[in-house]
Design a protein around this motif. Structure first.
Motif, mmCIF file in Angstrom:
data_model
loop_
_atom_site.group_PDB
_atom_site.id
_atom_site.type_symbol
_atom_site.label_atom_id
_atom_site.label_comp_id
_atom_site.label_asym_id
_atom_site.label_seq_id
_atom_site.Cartn_x
_atom_site.Cartn_y
_atom_site.Cartn_z
ATOM 1 N N ARG A 1 0.784 -1.291 -0.252
ATOM 2 C CA ARG A 1 -0.200 -0.097 0.150
ATOM 3 C C ARG A 1 0.712 1.295 -0.155
ATOM 4 N N LEU A 2 2.023 1.534 0.747
ATOM 5 C CA LEU A 2 2.478 2.184 0.707
ATOM 6 C C LEU A 2 4.125 2.752 -0.330
ATOM 7 N N GLY B 1 0.873 6.193 7.827
ATOM 8 C CA GLY B 1 1.459 4.146 8.094
ATOM 9 C C GLY B 1 1.825 4.388 9.817
ATOM 10 N N SER B 2 2.118 5.143 10.698
ATOM 11 C CA SER B 2 2.478 4.337 12.087
ATOM 12 C C SER B 2 2.437 5.467 12.807
ATOM 13 N N ASN B 3 1.809 5.104 13.476
ATOM 14 C CA ASN B 3 1.582 5.926 14.991
ATOM 15 C C ASN B 3 1.779 6.682 16.201
ATOM 16 N N LEU C 1 -5.674 8.856 -3.219
ATOM 17 C CA LEU C 1 -5.066 8.813 -1.738
ATOM 18 C C LEU C 1 -5.325 8.606 -0.817
ATOM 19 N N ASP C 2 -6.590 8.530 -0.611
ATOM 20 C CA ASP C 2 -7.197 8.457 0.592
ATOM 21 C C ASP C 2 -7.479 7.031 0.583
ATOM 22 N N LYS C 3 -8.251 5.943 0.194
ATOM 23 C CA LYS C 3 -8.309 5.245 0.299
ATOM 24 C C LYS C 3 -6.983 4.099 0.386
ATOM 25 N N VAL C 4 -5.695 4.423 -0.123
ATOM 26 C CA VAL C 4 -4.797 3.637 0.607
ATOM 27 C C VAL C 4 -4.529 4.351 2.435
ATOM 28 N N VAL C 5 -4.391 6.083 2.573
ATOM 29 C CA VAL C 5 -4.239 6.150 3.558
ATOM 30 C C VAL C 5 -5.063 5.672 4.806
ATOM 31 N N ALA D 1 -8.196 7.864 14.406
ATOM 32 C CA ALA D 1 -7.714 9.351 15.112
ATOM 33 C C ALA D 1 -7.881 9.976 13.453
ATOM 34 N N VAL D 2 -6.515 9.495 12.704
ATOM 35 C CA VAL D 2 -6.121 10.055 11.628
ATOM 36 C C VAL D 2 -7.191 10.318 10.627
ATOM 37 N N LYS D 3 -7.728 9.232 10.714
ATOM 38 C CA LYS D 3 -8.705 9.155 9.571
ATOM 39 C C LYS D 3 -10.045 10.560 10.195
#
Length: 161
Positions: free
Chosen positions: A85-86, A115-117, A143-147, A154-156
């Protein structure tokens, strides 16, 4: 005595799962993924630890939705679906004509940090949101799908994904 435990998930390299509880539903196991045909596995390819699936609490019906982990809980390395994905998102960043070379590099770093918190996640979310405004709807949606698959809840929420 607490009998609660993580079950074992069976996955394919593309992030599809056949079961998130091998111990409870062994009949759902499959040698190959029914969605993409790739071989399935239930352990980390780097350290051999079981992939964490559903958290089972005996006597309780689990209603929460399970998502495949991005990283191995034992060795901390990304699973194949996370790496793909990345890599895909970074390739997509290189294809976005509306961004300058510098913006593409900033976006690629932001994608890694999303991809990491970690301590850079909030900064990455801010940069991602700013750069997303510069690109067209098609690239933004991709990009939104991958993210959405990589980022924490929380990021979403912060990004509105």
């Amino acid at each position: 005595m607490n009998d609660s435990q993580y079950m074992t998930a069976e996955m394919c390299p593309n992030g599809h799962h056949t079961t998130n509880a091998v111990e409870i539903s062994p009949e759902l196991r499959s040698r190959f993924c029914p969605e993409c045909g790739s071989a399935t596995f239930s352990t980390c390819g780097r350290c051999g630890e079981r992939i964490r699936g559903h958290y089972h609490v005996p006597g309780f019906l689990g209603l929460s939705e399970w998502s495949p982990p991005n990283y191995c809980h034992n060795c901390g390395k990304p699973f194949p679906w996370t790496e793909m994905r990345l890599a895909s998102a970074k390739e997509l960043a290189d294809e976005i004509e509306e961004l300058s070379s510098h913006d593409r590099e900033v976006l690629k770093q932001a994608l890694s940090d999303l991809g990491s918190n970690g301590p850079r996640t909030e900064l990455a979310a801010t940069r991602y949101a700013k750069l997303r405004k510069k690109v067209g709807a098609t690239a933004s949606s991709a990009l939104d799908k991958v993210v959405g698959a990589l980022a924490t809840a929380a990021v979403k929420s912060t990004l509105g994904i």
